[in-house]
Design an enzyme around this catalytic site. Structure first.
Site, mmCIF file in Angstrom:
data_model
loop_
_atom_site.group_PDB
_atom_site.id
_atom_site.type_symbol
_atom_site.label_atom_id
_atom_site.label_comp_id
_atom_site.label_asym_id
_atom_site.label_seq_id
_atom_site.Cartn_x
_atom_site.Cartn_y
_atom_site.Cartn_z
ATOM 1 N N GLU A 1 -5.519 4.589 5.669
ATOM 2 C CA GLU A 1 -5.112 4.282 4.299
ATOM 3 C C GLU A 1 -5.542 5.358 3.284
ATOM 4 O OE1 GLU A 1 -3.752 3.008 1.025
ATOM 5 O OE2 GLU A 1 -5.900 2.609 1.024
ATOM 6 N N SER B 1 -10.753 -0.486 2.537
ATOM 7 C CA SER B 1 -10.067 -0.599 3.831
ATOM 8 C C SER B 1 -9.694 0.796 4.319
ATOM 9 C CB SER B 1 -8.786 -1.413 3.682
ATOM 10 O OG SER B 1 -9.088 -2.708 3.248
ATOM 11 N N ARG C 1 0.832 -1.214 0.000
ATOM 12 C CA ARG C 1 0.000 0.000 0.000
ATOM 13 C C ARG C 1 0.873 1.274 0.000
ATOM 14 N NH1 ARG C 1 -3.307 -3.434 -0.830
ATOM 15 N NH2 ARG C 1 -5.406 -3.595 0.020
#
Ligand code: EPU
Length: 341
Positions: free
Chosen positions: A335, A239, A166
């Site tokens: 995130e 997420s 990520r």
């Protein structure tokens, strides 16, 4: 110049969280030329620039000042074919899932595990999208970007993009590059990736013997739909937290206390934990707080029940972070990008 700049544009339908905030100015660009014109206009007026892809990885915390540039370029092509692979290229504004469908229609393999991820191709390298055992960086060849520092076009290969879980150069140096088009190297023969146990089980259950990327894509879509809310029905940004990477010692200490805790040893010796599990154990799964909440099927996803502001999302997120830190000594990192305000 031919740019259609809209003032005080509501971004509610342009972000998957469904947060209604205004862009001071919004312009959609479909070509490199229009992008350059938009950036020149912003420079001329000293407006800050915010780039918008599919709006699927952002939380709008307030009005967005300056010029918001929606990347809407389209186009996809095969650049090279060899015996066992193809090199494809597509424009940043292409919808990711439609691109996956196009590759499967052409008999190209490699993106099936990444089916149904919301957003655009141009945003995919920024967070190195990943799901069901595959990350974008594994099929990534290179991309063309505009370096806003130098004004030059540049080609960045996989190592230049500094991909990690990520993470990428584009997160490390926000605002520097505008991704224009991306090249992916795909296979011409199926090479199923069934490391993710529920996907392997679903494949087994089909009884099929021959690898079939289309079937795998459908199974991935089914798994996603069972856990992740459809942004059209329930606003969300996927997420909300990254799965935390812990030094092995810290993870082992937690495992002594919670032996059932899901954990994934990494190549560098660290151990990845499942943030969703931590949040669920802390009692947040399904929790509602006014117009926002924690999804009932997947605690890693925060949802907008309708009309929520970014501040409400962030208040809930901070409460979860604080509680998980107190209970497990683990810091959860947000995130999506926080924009505006
Ligand atoms: N878990 C719980 N409770 C929950 C959620 C998860 O106990 O509420 C447990 C699961 O039982 C499992 C483990 O946590 O043992 C991992 O859960 P899951 O397989 O659902 O995946 P995840 O780690 O929660 C990550 C990605 C997803 C991706 C899935 C599948 C991140 C931040 N998220 O989630 O990506 O789809 O794996 O590969 O890495 C996204 O980035 O937006 C996203 C949806």
């Amino acid at each position: 110049m031919g740019l259609a700049v809209v003032s005080q544009a509501d971004l509610g339908l342009l972000n998957t969280f469904g947060i209604s905030e205004h862009a001071e100015r919004l312009v959609a660009v479909e070509s490199d030329g229009q992008l350059r014109d938009a950036l020149a206009l912003a420079r001329q007026h000293d407006w800050p620039v915010t780039l918008l892809g599919g709006g699927s990885n952002m939380v709008l915390a307030g009005p967005v000042p300056g010029l918001t540039v929606a990347m809407r370029s389209r186009g996809r092509r095969v650049l090279e074919r060899s015996a066992d692979s193809v090199l494809i290229e597509a424009e940043a504004g292409e919808n990711w899932h439609q691109l996956v469908g196009w590759t499967l229609d052409h008999g190209f393999h490699g993106l099936e595990n990444l089916s149904l991820i919301p957003g655009t191709l141009g945003a995919a390298p920024v967070q190195n999208i990943g799901a069901y055992g595959v990350e974008l960086c594994e099929v990534f060849d290179s991309l063309e970007a505009l370096d806003r520092g130098s004004g030059q076009l540049c080609r960045l290969d996989r190592s230049a993009c500094r991909f990690a879980y990520r993470d990428s150069l584009f997160k490390q140096q926000p605002g520097r590059f505008v991704i224009l088009r991306v090249r992916l190297r795909l296979g011409t023969c199926p090479q199923p990736r069934l490391d993710y146990a529920p996907l392997a089980a679903a494949w087994q259950a089909t009884g099929l013997r021959r690898p079939d990327s289309r079937v795998i894509s459908e199974l991935v879509c089914r798994i996603r739909r069972s856990k992740l809310p459809d942004p059209v029905q329930l606003g969300n940004a996927g997420s909300f937290f990254k799965n935390p990477l812990l030094p092995a010692g810290q993870a082992r200490a937690l495992l002594l206390r919670w032996p059932a805790m899901p954990h994934y040893p990494q190549a560098d010796g660290s151990i990845k934990l499942a943030a969703g599990w931590l949040i669920e154990q802390a009692g947040w799964k399904g929790h509602c707080q006014g117009r926002v909440g924690v999804h009932r099927e997947q605690a890693l996803v925060l949802v907008n029940y309708g009309g929520a502001r970014g501040a409400e999302v962030m208040t809930l997120a901070r409460a979860i972070q604080q509680d998980v830190a107190e209970k497990f000594g683990v810091e959860l990192e947000m995130e999506p990008q926080l924009i505006g305000g």
